[in-house]
Design a protein around this motif. Structure first.
Motif, PDB file in Angstrom:
ATOM      1  N   GLN A 197       0.828  -1.215   0.000  1.00  0.00           N
ATOM      2  CA  GLN A 197       0.000   0.000   0.000  1.00  0.00           C
ATOM      3  C   GLN A 197       0.859   1.260   0.000  1.00  0.00           C
ATOM      4  OE1 GLN A 197      -3.104  -1.861  -0.849  1.00  0.00           O
ATOM      5  NE2 GLN A 197      -3.347   0.318  -0.384  1.00  0.00           N
ATOM      6  N   ALA A 255      -5.853  13.726  -2.593  1.00  0.00           N
ATOM      7  CA  ALA A 255      -5.576  13.153  -1.285  1.00  0.00           C
ATOM      8  C   ALA A 255      -5.574  14.232  -0.207  1.00  0.00           C
ATOM      9  CB  ALA A 255      -4.230  12.428  -1.305  1.00  0.00           C
ATOM     10  N   ALA A 298     -11.801  14.486   5.854  1.00  0.00           N
ATOM     11  CA  ALA A 298     -11.747  13.550   6.977  1.00  0.00           C
ATOM     12  C   ALA A 298     -11.611  14.305   8.298  1.00  0.00           C
ATOM     13  CB  ALA A 298     -10.589  12.578   6.803  1.00  0.00           C
ATOM     14  N   THR A 301     -13.680   7.717  11.839  1.00  0.00           N
ATOM     15  CA  THR A 301     -12.731   8.600  11.150  1.00  0.00           C
ATOM     16  C   THR A 301     -11.784   9.244  12.146  1.00  0.00           C
ATOM     17  OG1 THR A 301     -14.341   9.064   9.402  1.00  0.00           O
ATOM     18  CG2 THR A 301     -12.523  10.617   9.657  1.00  0.00           C
ATOM     19  N   ARG A 303      -9.169   6.723  13.064  1.00  0.00           N
ATOM     20  CA  ARG A 303      -8.183   6.509  12.004  1.00  0.00           C
ATOM     21  C   ARG A 303      -7.163   7.653  11.986  1.00  0.00           C
ATOM     22  NH1 ARG A 303      -7.233   3.150   7.599  1.00  0.00           N
ATOM     23  NH2 ARG A 303      -8.137   1.710   9.116  1.00  0.00           N
ATOM     24  N   LEU A 318      -3.223   8.618   4.879  1.00  0.00           N
ATOM     25  CA  LEU A 318      -4.662   8.358   4.830  1.00  0.00           C
ATOM     26  C   LEU A 318      -5.018   7.588   3.567  1.00  0.00           C
ATOM     27  CD1 LEU A 318      -7.415   8.907   6.233  1.00  0.00           C
ATOM     28  CD2 LEU A 318      -7.599  10.962   4.796  1.00  0.00           C
ATOM     29  N   MET A 319      -4.400   7.950   2.451  1.00  0.00           N
ATOM     30  CA  MET A 319      -4.650   7.254   1.195  1.00  0.00           C
ATOM     31  C   MET A 319      -3.997   5.870   1.197  1.00  0.00           C
ATOM     32  SD  MET A 319      -3.551   8.418  -2.643  1.00  0.00           S
ATOM     33  CE  MET A 319      -3.571   7.247  -3.996  1.00  0.00           C
ATOM     34  N   TYR A 332      -3.050   3.832   3.607  1.00  0.00           N
ATOM     35  CA  TYR A 332      -3.527   2.843   4.566  1.00  0.00           C
ATOM     36  C   TYR A 332      -5.036   2.672   4.568  1.00  0.00           C
ATOM     37  CZ  TYR A 332       1.233   3.285   6.404  1.00  0.00           C
ATOM     38  OH  TYR A 332       2.593   3.312   6.539  1.00  0.00           O
ATOM     39  N   ALA A 333      -5.712   3.281   3.609  1.00  0.00           N
ATOM     40  CA  ALA A 333      -7.179   3.174   3.553  1.00  0.00           C
ATOM     41  C   ALA A 333      -7.671   1.725   3.574  1.00  0.00           C
ATOM     42  CB  ALA A 333      -7.711   3.912   2.327  1.00  0.00           C
TER      43      ALA A 333
END
Length: 306
Positions: free
Chosen positions: A142, A159, A166, A176, A179, A248-249, A251-252
């Motif tokens: 990832q 992103a 987010a 959220t 995360r 964030l992107m 490990y989505a």
């Protein structure tokens, strides 16, 4: 940790008759060279062949060759920007010069030297176990996919927008908020902001130094450093946002448990050694590349045949 080393491309502005670098430069070193964080460790009971095999396993497991290819593409694009700003018609042979500077083998040597200077044999074995697991493989996969995607400026901008959304949603959405909390813990545990800012400052200072040493810019050391430090705050803000948007992107698809496990690894002696080793290698690599680019640009500006 693996793909979160990033260099911010500098902006160019007119100053004292030539275009100069305004980005950020040299965090803690007036000489322009980061100190070595450790000597390469001696061979141990693993033996020469066994040790080489374990290091090769780690390099492949954390996708160092793939990451360096992304960085090479970023570097060639950066070189194009330098050619467009500094050199008539982009410098003619300039692209070939940049391609020679971004030599894959030399880049790999710098990174692996940094890793070997920090990671002990027992830590190497521990890291190989983690990154050979399904969880470890997915994390690295990832990270690399996201770095490759970020080569597209539109993807990076999207992103960043997703991060802002987010952060807004986190006020009412517990999942959220959790995360973002985990991602921030990961950034903090690995000192990713400070490491990236320091590396950006140092590598850009080295570009200045190469430009000056090559006769392309006449300026005092104090003026050079003042120009450098003027951009530190901007770089810190931009780097912080870039890191969170990237993570964030990247490990989505991962579960919170996956990220928690990664944070836990970061807290172990092996995880800390890996982080130190990666940034030691990346910092040396970028410092050498930046100096070479500055020196080459200075020579090309004066019409010498490279």
């Amino acid at each position: 940790m693996i793909a979160a080393a990033r260099r911010r491309a500098p902006h160019w502005h007119g100053m004292t008759g030539i275009l100069t670098l305004l980005a950020a430069v040299c965090m803690s070193v007036a000489s322009g060279v980061l100190p070595e964080r450790g000597a390469v460790r001696a061979e141990t009971e693993l033996g020469v062949e066994g040790q080489a095999t374990e290091w090769r396993r780690l390099s492949e497991a954390i996708a160092v060759p793939e990451l360096l290819e992304v960085m090479r593409i970023e570097g060639v694009r950066y070189g194009d920007e330098i050619g467009a700003e500094f050199l008539a018609d982009g410098g003619g042979s300039w692209q070939a010069v940049v391609a020679r500077i971004y030599d894959r083998d030399k880049m790999l040597t710098a990174v692996m030297t940094g890793l070997k200077g920090e990671i002990a044999d027992e830590q190497l074995a521990e890291l190989n176990v983690f990154f050979a697991s399904e969880r470890g493989r997915q994390i690295v996969r990832q990270e690399i996919l996201a770095r490759e995607a970020f080569l597209d400026p539109a993807t990076e901008e999207a992103a960043r927008t997703a991060l802002a959304e987010a952060e807004g949603a986190a006020e009412t959405d517990a999942a959220t908020a959790r995360r973002l909390e985990l991602l921030q813990a990961y950034v903090d545990e690995n000192d990713l902001v400070d490491f990236n800012v320091a590396g950006a400052l140092t590598s850009n200072y080295r570009f200045y130094r190469g430009l000056a040493d090559g006769g392309g810019w006449t300026v005092s050391e104090d003026e050079m450093l003042a120009e450098v430090w003027a951009q530190e705050d901007e770089i810190r803000v931009d780097t912080t946002e870039w890191l969170m948007a990237y993570l964030l992107m990247a490990y989505a698809p991962l579960s919170d448990g996956d990220i928690e496990a990664y944070v836990a690894l970061s807290k172990t002696p092996a995880g800390r050694a890996l982080n130190r080793g990666l940034f030691a290698g990346f910092d040396r690599m970028y410092a050498d590349l930046s100096y070479a680019l500055g020196l080459a640009a200075a020579v090309q500006m004066q019409g010498e045949d490279l």
